[in-house]
Design a protein around this motif. Sequence first.
Motif, PDB file in Angstrom:
ATOM      1  N   MET A   1      -3.796  12.458  -1.591  1.00 27.92           N
ATOM      2  CA  MET A   1      -2.471  11.863  -1.741  1.00 27.92           C
ATOM      3  C   MET A   1      -1.506  12.440  -0.704  1.00 27.92           C
ATOM      4  SD  MET A   1      -2.795   9.825  -4.307  1.00 27.92           S
ATOM      5  CE  MET A   1      -1.195   9.419  -4.946  1.00 27.92           C
TER       6      MET A   1
ATOM      7  N   ARG B   1       2.119   1.890  -3.460  1.00 19.72           N
ATOM      8  CA  ARG B   1       1.058   2.356  -4.364  1.00 19.72           C
ATOM      9  C   ARG B   1       0.839   3.857  -4.214  1.00 19.72           C
ATOM     10  NH1 ARG B   1      -1.979  -2.620  -3.600  1.00 19.72           N
ATOM     11  NH2 ARG B   1      -2.975  -1.845  -1.720  1.00 19.72           N
ATOM     12  N   GLY B   2       0.828   4.535  -5.322  1.00 26.69           N
ATOM     13  CA  GLY B   2       0.552   5.966  -5.278  1.00 26.69           C
ATOM     14  C   GLY B   2       1.803   6.771  -5.000  1.00 26.69           C
TER      15      GLY B   2
ATOM     16  N   MET C   1      -0.755   4.995 -11.045  1.00 28.17           N
ATOM     17  CA  MET C   1      -1.424   4.499 -12.237  1.00 28.17           C
ATOM     18  C   MET C   1      -2.420   5.532 -12.759  1.00 28.17           C
ATOM     19  SD  MET C   1      -2.805   0.716 -12.840  1.00 28.17           S
ATOM     20  CE  MET C   1      -3.537   0.193 -14.365  1.00 28.17           C
TER      21      MET C   1
ATOM     22  N   ARG D   1       0.823  -1.200   0.000  1.00 22.89           N
ATOM     23  CA  ARG D   1       0.000   0.000   0.000  1.00 22.89           C
ATOM     24  C   ARG D   1       0.863   1.259   0.000  1.00 22.89           C
ATOM     25  NH1 ARG D   1      -1.641   3.807   3.187  1.00 22.89           N
ATOM     26  NH2 ARG D   1      -0.833   3.061   5.146  1.00 22.89           N
TER      27      ARG D   1
END
Lengths: 307, 352
Positions: free
Chosen positions: B136, B108-109, B114, B105
């Motif tokens: 974010m 991700r980001g 993506m 996790r």
Amino acid sequence: MGRYVARRLLQMIPVFFGATLLIFLMVNVMGDPIAGLCGERACDTATAAQLKRQFGLDMPLWRQYTTYMGNVFTGDFGSAFNGQPVTQLMASAFPVTIRLTVVAILFEIVIGIALGVVTGLRRGRPVDTSVLVLTLVVISVPTFVTGLLLQLLLGVQWAWIKPSVSPEATFGELIVPGLVLASVSLAYVTRLTRTSLAENRRSDYVRTAVAKGLPRRRIVVRHLLRNSLIPVVTFIGTDIGALMGGAIVTERIFNIHGVGYQLYQGILRQNTQTVVGFVTVLVLVFLVANLLVDLLYAVLDPRIRYA
Amino acid sequence: MTIIDKPADVPAPRPDTDSGTPLLEVRDLHVEFKTRDGVAKAVNGVNYTVSAGETLAVLGESGSGKSVTAQAIMGILDMPPGRIPKGEILFRGEDMLKMSEEERRKIRGRKIAMIFQDALSSLNPVLSVGYQLGEMFRVHLGLSKKDAKARAIELMDRVKIPAAAARVGDYPHQFSGGMRQRIMIAMALALEPDLIIADEPTTALDVTVQAQVMDLLAELQREYNMGLILITHDLGVVADVADKIAVMYAGRIVETAPVHELYKRPAHPYTRGLLDSIPRLDQKGQELYAIKGLPPNLTRIPSGCAFNPRCPKAQDICRTEVPALSLVTEQDGTELPGRGSACHFWKETIHG
């Protein structure tokens, strides 16, 4: 927004008059209101005629209606069979019913949504299946059965609660009746939340939220629930109106002196004024509840704009 | 309209990446899905690498496994029904498939971001774009609501959304398609990730906007020196921005090549077919070429080379033996760097 609300309020006027007229006509079809006044015995003709004149029942129907509506607008809803003004009955009955509704709605929100979230996130698992079966049982069993059963078990057999509610009808006394009243809607809220959640869980924006690296809790609460609860809120909103007027069975079982009880008495005694008065107020409650739901919709979903 | 005077626009220097390990390396990745009709083998042994600053274009029809590979890298596959029976996904040398959910996790980001195809459905309809961008910073960097909003405006400026400060409170449906895709790009870019995966970022846009969005993406990639995996089925989009191309068919890479060489001399009949089916202005009036047949059913992939039923050059060996991705050389045997083809007859295809 302001214009929209104004328009909706104006639309309420014809609905209000139409609804009251309908109720007025229907109550008149019910039978002779004078007969109800004399109780079990038949009235003697002279007294009946005199009472008729006294109450204005010898006038044509449209005159009766206009007179009644004229009185309603001055705050006079007439009087009940025992001579008590209907407004007084309302003043005692509505707070009780409102308390009952609040309890029921709280059950729907807390238990219904919680169960919906749990099952929606675990679709196809044992928890989901058992809750689903349970909701089906609750929906298919009529309220008077659940009500009487709980009253018998909790109130009489195990004596955990008092089987009948005192005239004060405090929140504590209303917990079990509130649960009974809420049960069917609660099951629907559970199912609605579950379906809505399961559907949105596969949506692209939830996938985006995952791809953003958000913690699971935040994804569920901020992204998933926020979207999934829109239909649920609508359901609960319209249910407020239904619960306010539809508590006749529950109020009878637990002897709660609320709106349902008074309406029941009014119908039983063929008292036009009680029935028309209460139903008129309920019509208003329905209209306002619906308006609030529609406005809330715009708050929850920014894609909806009222102009 | 930027009201912040922090020098945040200067790209942070990348940690040293030339130590030999590529940014991302996918090794023999397999993904399958359990369906009612059996197990669908969506990805069957994909290998590729992406380095910092490099753009890899993954090309293929719908159902060729290009998006599934990307989702496996991101860790956003629906599991179940999805399953990764085999393979490794190394990010900076570490296998992400062996990491805990919490470790993944955090990547991700922040490290790998993506960009999705349909920006309208991929953005949350009931939250303002400012909130979604700011999230974010709030989640990964622990910024306050106010700071996050300021950074969101900065980002929107960065992707050239006009009047960013005024529009930060708007909702996705209030933006045009191109602007929405810019917001998606901004969201992916927010934390200056090392790698961006763009899954058909321009498919839902009209042609003029496509070019703008691709230019923006290429420009930002250069500026931040990010790795980029560009998934597309549009050969036109690829030519300008990609460094190398991997062509996928039925969950396998059938050809890899530096971008311009692939256009000049394809080494796989499937790639040739794709190139031939591009409409050309100088062939106006003639019938368009199309690869005959349909992509294979992933629950019943043909034996041998998966492309054999549709291939004009298919021989008996194609129906029995799966061709490995072999190195492609010149006729005299000199190696063509970065080129590979999974065809028994690559020689005939490229030199024939």
